[in-house]
Structures are given as C-alpha cells and as structure tokens.
Design a protein around this motif. Structure first.
Motif, PDB file in Angstrom:
ATOM      1  N   SER A  75      15.254 -19.189   0.337  1.00 17.46           N
ATOM      2  CA  SER A  75      15.102 -20.202   1.388  1.00 17.46           C
ATOM      3  C   SER A  75      14.070 -19.753   2.426  1.00 17.46           C
ATOM      4  O   SER A  75      13.291 -20.566   2.932  1.00 17.46           O
ATOM      5  CB  SER A  75      16.455 -20.472   2.051  1.00 17.46           C
ATOM      6  OG  SER A  75      17.363 -20.972   1.083  1.00 17.46           O
TER       7      SER A  75
ATOM      8  N   ILE B 207      18.160 -23.724   5.245  1.00 17.81           N
ATOM      9  CA  ILE B 207      18.905 -22.764   6.068  1.00 17.81           C
ATOM     10  C   ILE B 207      18.875 -21.392   5.415  1.00 17.81           C
ATOM     11  O   ILE B 207      19.144 -21.265   4.220  1.00 17.81           O
ATOM     12  CB  ILE B 207      20.370 -23.221   6.250  1.00 17.81           C
ATOM     13  CG1 ILE B 207      20.428 -24.610   6.864  1.00 17.81           C
ATOM     14  CG2 ILE B 207      21.140 -22.223   7.095  1.00 17.81           C
ATOM     15  CD1 ILE B 207      21.811 -25.235   6.791  1.00 17.81           C
TER      16      ILE B 207
ATOM     17  N   THR C 140      22.764 -21.796   0.790  1.00 18.94           N
ATOM     18  CA  THR C 140      22.126 -22.970   0.188  1.00 18.94           C
ATOM     19  C   THR C 140      23.036 -23.491  -0.908  1.00 18.94           C
ATOM     20  O   THR C 140      23.244 -22.822  -1.909  1.00 18.94           O
ATOM     21  CB  THR C 140      20.759 -22.597  -0.425  1.00 18.94           C
ATOM     22  OG1 THR C 140      20.047 -21.811   0.515  1.00 18.94           O
ATOM     23  CG2 THR C 140      19.962 -23.838  -0.787  1.00 18.94           C
TER      24      THR C 140
ATOM     25  N   ASP D  16      14.037 -25.491  -3.555  1.00 18.66           N
ATOM     26  CA  ASP D  16      14.847 -24.308  -3.256  1.00 18.66           C
ATOM     27  C   ASP D  16      16.195 -24.533  -3.928  1.00 18.66           C
ATOM     28  O   ASP D  16      16.833 -25.563  -3.743  1.00 18.66           O
ATOM     29  CB  ASP D  16      15.030 -24.198  -1.742  1.00 18.66           C
ATOM     30  CG  ASP D  16      15.841 -22.986  -1.333  1.00 18.66           C
ATOM     31  OD1 ASP D  16      16.012 -22.063  -2.156  1.00 18.66           O
ATOM     32  OD2 ASP D  16      16.306 -22.962  -0.176  1.00 18.66           O
TER      33      ASP D  16
HETATM   34 MG    MG Z   1      19.104 -20.067   0.159  1.00 25.21          MG
END
Ligand code: MG
Ligand code: GDP
Length: 169
Positions: A16, A29, A37, A56
């Motif tokens: 991330s 985040i 995540t 992501d």
């Molecule tokens: Mg992450």
C-alpha cells in the motif's frame, strides 16, 4: 490494450505504501498492523494521454481458516488474472513461507504477463552487500522480467517501477 498492474505480496511488505508512492497520493491505508488492506484498491496514474491502473491487493495468506483470509486471498488471486504486469513486493531482509506461497501463485499464467520483483525497504538495509546473495537466490526461483530494489517509503527506484509499468502497456 491492458494498462493494468497488480501489486502483490504477503502482508506488511509495503504494497500500500508503494501504491501511494506511485500515485503521489494516500489512496490506500498503510499500517504496521498486518491485514489493513482488506479489499482491492485501485489507483490510476495518468501521464499525457496514457493511463496505468494500479491494483493494491490484500496480502496473500497461507492461513485460510478464517473466512476473511479466504476472501482476501480470492480478491488477490482474481486481481492477478486480469493484469499485464505484476509487481511482486518482498521485504529485502526476510523471505518467508508466505512469500514462497505468493510466488507459487504467480506461476500460473505467468507467460501472459510481466513479473517484476520489487525488493522493498532497502532504506532499512545498512549492509547492501547482504542483499546480493538473497537476490540471486530469488532470481533462481522464478524467471523475473526485472528485479528492482526499492524503498516505497523514501521513493528510491519507484520511478523505475513506474517506467516499467508504462512500458508494459
Ligand atoms: Mg496494504
Ligand atoms: P502492506 O500490508 O503490504 O500493504 O504494507 P504497508 O504498505 O501497509 O506497510 C507495512 C509497514 O511497512 C508500514 O509500517 C510501512 O510504513 C512500512 N514500510 C513500507 N514500505 C517501507 C519502506 O520502503 N521502508 C521502510 N523502512 N518501511 C516501509
């Protein structure tokens, strides 16, 4: 035309942080806590008239006992299927059974996309020489199209990843 790049790896390697760095924005985040995540987060990078969509993914887990982990694994696996390039993020200092499992998941369909190994957190690594045996070992496990030591936190070599992503379009 594809234009999609998935960022994959076990929890906490800095996926991330890398997405945010690639986009220059906090879209995902990040946390010291694993499993921050939980869904697929997409971010679009536009330059001139070309776009790259970065995805992501939640970290892949070996542990599939909990339903949330199974869901997260499925989200990550389906992300990989659609893209023309995968950035496989690992921690420069440690290789674990979870990394091994992610790598094995990347083997399926690997001919149809590029796979870049991003060795992250190099800002943490004082003895850069220590990295070389580790990288050589990784290179023997999989035919990576490129291996790039990066720091998602400080930005080292993130531009290199961006140009590889743009070339993969
Ligand atoms: Mg992450
Ligand atoms: P994810 O679970 O793979 O998405 O990992 P995160 O991006 O949430 O990062 C996990 C932890 O690693 C956070 O505490 C980040 O600040 C830290 N981190 C990520 N990238 C780097 C880096 O390049 N260097 C250092 N030192 N820490 C990093």
């Amino acid at each position: 035309y594809c234009g999609m790049v998935a960022i994959v790896g076990r929890p906490n390697v800095g996926k991330s942080t890398l997405l945010n760095r690639l986009l220059g924005q906090k879209v995902s985040i990040t946390s010291r806590k694993p499993q921050t995540t939980r869904h697929r987060i997409m971010g679009i990078h536009t330059e001139g008239d070309s776009q790259v969509v970065f995805i992501d993914t939640p970290g892949l887990h070996m542990e599939e006992k909990r339903a949330i982990n199974r869901l997260m694994n499925r989200a990550a696996a389906s992300s990989i299927a659609d893209v023309c390039m995968v950035i496989f993020v690992v921690d420069g200092l440690s290789w674990t059974a979870d990394d091994e499992m992610v790598l094995n998941k990347l083997r399926r369909g690997a001919d149809e996309r590029k796979t870049i190994l991003a060795v992250n957190k190099v800002d943490h690594i004082k003895d850069k020489e220590a990295l070389f045996p580790h990288l050589q070992e990784l290179a023997q496990k999989f035919p990576f199209d490129d291996i790039v030591p990066i720091s998602a936190k400080s930005g080292t070599n993130v531009g290199k990843l961006m140009s590889l992503a743009r070339q993969s379009l």
